[in-house]
Design a protein around this motif. Structure first.
Motif, PDB file in Angstrom:
ATOM      1  N   LEU A  77      37.951  70.216  54.692  1.00 13.97           N
ATOM      2  CA  LEU A  77      39.066  68.959  55.135  1.00 13.97           C
ATOM      3  C   LEU A  77      37.697  68.136  55.146  1.00 13.97           C
ATOM      4  O   LEU A  77      37.678  66.454  55.067  1.00 13.97           O
ATOM      5  CB  LEU A  77      39.888  68.839  55.253  1.00 13.97           C
ATOM      6  CG  LEU A  77      40.735  67.684  55.985  1.00 13.97           C
ATOM      7  CD1 LEU A  77      41.040  67.264  54.185  1.00 13.97           C
ATOM      8  CD2 LEU A  77      41.998  68.115  56.356  1.00 13.97           C
ATOM      9  N   ASP A  78      36.752  68.688  56.720  1.00 16.75           N
ATOM     10  CA  ASP A  78      36.099  67.938  57.029  1.00 16.75           C
ATOM     11  C   ASP A  78      34.915  67.141  56.804  1.00 16.75           C
ATOM     12  O   ASP A  78      34.308  66.030  56.681  1.00 16.75           O
ATOM     13  CB  ASP A  78      35.653  68.613  58.386  1.00 16.75           C
ATOM     14  CG  ASP A  78      34.501  68.518  59.980  1.00 16.75           C
ATOM     15  OD1 ASP A  78      35.043  66.751  60.143  1.00 16.75           O
ATOM     16  OD2 ASP A  78      34.121  68.623  60.190  1.00 16.75           O
ATOM     17  N   ASP A  79      34.272  68.233  55.544  1.00 13.81           N
ATOM     18  CA  ASP A  79      33.619  67.395  54.269  1.00 13.81           C
ATOM     19  C   ASP A  79      33.614  65.955  53.490  1.00 13.81           C
ATOM     20  O   ASP A  79      33.054  65.809  53.300  1.00 13.81           O
ATOM     21  CB  ASP A  79      33.535  68.703  53.609  1.00 13.81           C
ATOM     22  CG  ASP A  79      32.214  69.374  54.078  1.00 13.81           C
ATOM     23  OD1 ASP A  79      31.934  69.739  55.346  1.00 13.81           O
ATOM     24  OD2 ASP A  79      32.596  70.686  53.619  1.00 13.81           O
ATOM     25  N   ARG A  90      26.377  70.604  51.866  1.00 17.02           N
ATOM     26  CA  ARG A  90      26.824  72.379  52.075  1.00 17.02           C
ATOM     27  C   ARG A  90      28.418  72.068  50.349  1.00 17.02           C
ATOM     28  O   ARG A  90      28.210  73.245  50.357  1.00 17.02           O
ATOM     29  CB  ARG A  90      28.133  71.422  52.965  1.00 17.02           C
ATOM     30  CG  ARG A  90      27.938  72.760  54.137  1.00 17.02           C
ATOM     31  CD  ARG A  90      28.710  72.857  55.855  1.00 17.02           C
ATOM     32  NE  ARG A  90      29.653  71.733  55.916  1.00 17.02           N
ATOM     33  CZ  ARG A  90      29.364  70.703  56.611  1.00 17.02           C
ATOM     34  NH1 ARG A  90      28.239  70.612  57.002  1.00 17.02           N
ATOM     35  NH2 ARG A  90      29.652  69.420  57.249  1.00 17.02           N
ATOM     36  N   LEU A  91      28.274  70.984  50.140  1.00 16.42           N
ATOM     37  CA  LEU A  91      29.191  70.644  48.640  1.00 16.42           C
ATOM     38  C   LEU A  91      28.661  71.337  48.290  1.00 16.42           C
ATOM     39  O   LEU A  91      29.057  72.581  46.811  1.00 16.42           O
ATOM     40  CB  LEU A  91      30.250  69.808  49.012  1.00 16.42           C
ATOM     41  CG  LEU A  91      31.363  69.849  50.309  1.00 16.42           C
ATOM     42  CD1 LEU A  91      31.936  67.919  49.895  1.00 16.42           C
ATOM     43  CD2 LEU A  91      32.460  70.077  49.671  1.00 16.42           C
ATOM     44  N   GLN A  92      27.282  70.807  47.532  1.00 19.56           N
ATOM     45  CA  GLN A  92      26.376  71.467  46.880  1.00 19.56           C
ATOM     46  C   GLN A  92      26.287  72.243  46.549  1.00 19.56           C
ATOM     47  O   GLN A  92      26.382  73.114  45.881  1.00 19.56           O
ATOM     48  CB  GLN A  92      25.396  70.058  46.643  1.00 19.56           C
ATOM     49  CG  GLN A  92      24.226  70.820  46.027  1.00 19.56           C
ATOM     50  CD  GLN A  92      23.217  69.452  45.742  1.00 19.56           C
ATOM     51  OE1 GLN A  92      23.110  69.298  46.769  1.00 19.56           O
ATOM     52  NE2 GLN A  92      22.228  69.471  44.536  1.00 19.56           N
ATOM     53  N   GLY A  98      32.663  67.166  41.629  1.00 18.31           N
ATOM     54  CA  GLY A  98      33.822  66.448  41.095  1.00 18.31           C
ATOM     55  C   GLY A  98      32.695  64.830  42.748  1.00 18.31           C
ATOM     56  O   GLY A  98      31.504  65.300  43.055  1.00 18.31           O
ATOM     57  N   THR A  99      33.503  64.095  42.988  1.00 20.57           N
ATOM     58  CA  THR A  99      33.018  63.623  43.930  1.00 20.57           C
ATOM     59  C   THR A  99      33.336  63.702  44.905  1.00 20.57           C
ATOM     60  O   THR A  99      34.524  63.654  45.123  1.00 20.57           O
ATOM     61  CB  THR A  99      33.796  61.582  43.304  1.00 20.57           C
ATOM     62  OG1 THR A  99      33.222  61.710  41.892  1.00 20.57           O
ATOM     63  CG2 THR A  99      33.223  60.538  43.803  1.00 20.57           C
ATOM     64  N   PRO A 100      32.994  63.821  46.450  1.00 17.24           N
ATOM     65  CA  PRO A 100      33.990  64.284  46.962  1.00 17.24           C
ATOM     66  C   PRO A 100      34.437  63.527  48.172  1.00 17.24           C
ATOM     67  O   PRO A 100      34.324  61.560  47.947  1.00 17.24           O
ATOM     68  CB  PRO A 100      32.280  64.053  48.393  1.00 17.24           C
ATOM     69  CG  PRO A 100      31.405  64.024  47.345  1.00 17.24           C
ATOM     70  CD  PRO A 100      31.150  63.944  46.661  1.00 17.24           C
TER      71      PRO A 100
END
Length: 139
Positions: A77-79, A90-92, A98-100
């Motif tokens: 959730l922080d990301d 990190r998401l990558q 999708g779009t953060p």
């Protein structure tokens, strides 16, 4: 994909867990006692719930203590709240498509899911002791 007080988290492909794809392996830091790992394993076994990260496996060996869970490709959730360059990286790494970022209804949904998870843990006499947005993982 991450590091915390307990250890380092890796995203790996484990052939022994077909059907899961990449999973998260949290390897304990060398100074963490293997008994701490086994205590976390015991808690995860007791608290199976749709809003609690599932335990897929573990190793209790003192030099290789680790816990295997599902990989939450949505990051934390922080990301999605911070949207910092580190969060995007990190998401990558996790393979997030999708779009953060989250709408207000998605934020509310994540918080309700987290609250249900905490109610479930508390009903099993388990206290999380480190509830924060970085520890609320999204699928």
């Amino acid at each position: 994909v991450g590091r915390g007080g307990f250890g380092v988290v890796y995203a790996v492909e484990l052939p022994s867990l077909p059907g899961w794809g990449r999973v998260a392996v949290k390897r304990a830091l060398s100074e963490v006692d293997a008994r701490e790992v086994m205590a976390e394993v015991s808690n995860l076994r007791r608290c199976a719930h749709r809003d609690v990260l599932p335990l897929l496996g573990y190793c209790g060996a003192p030099r290789a203590a680790c816990i295997v869970t599902a990989l939450m490709r949505g990051g934390s959730l922080d990301d999605h709240l911070l949207l910092s360059p580190d969060a995007r990286a990190r998401l990558q790494k996790l393979g997030f498509k999708g779009t953060p970022g989250l709408s207000w209804s998605q934020r509310l949904s994540a918080l309700c899911d987290a609250a249900r998870a905490l109610v479930h843990l508390h009903s099993n006499l388990i206290l999380h002791r480190d509830v924060k947005t970085a520890n609320i993982l999204l699928d």
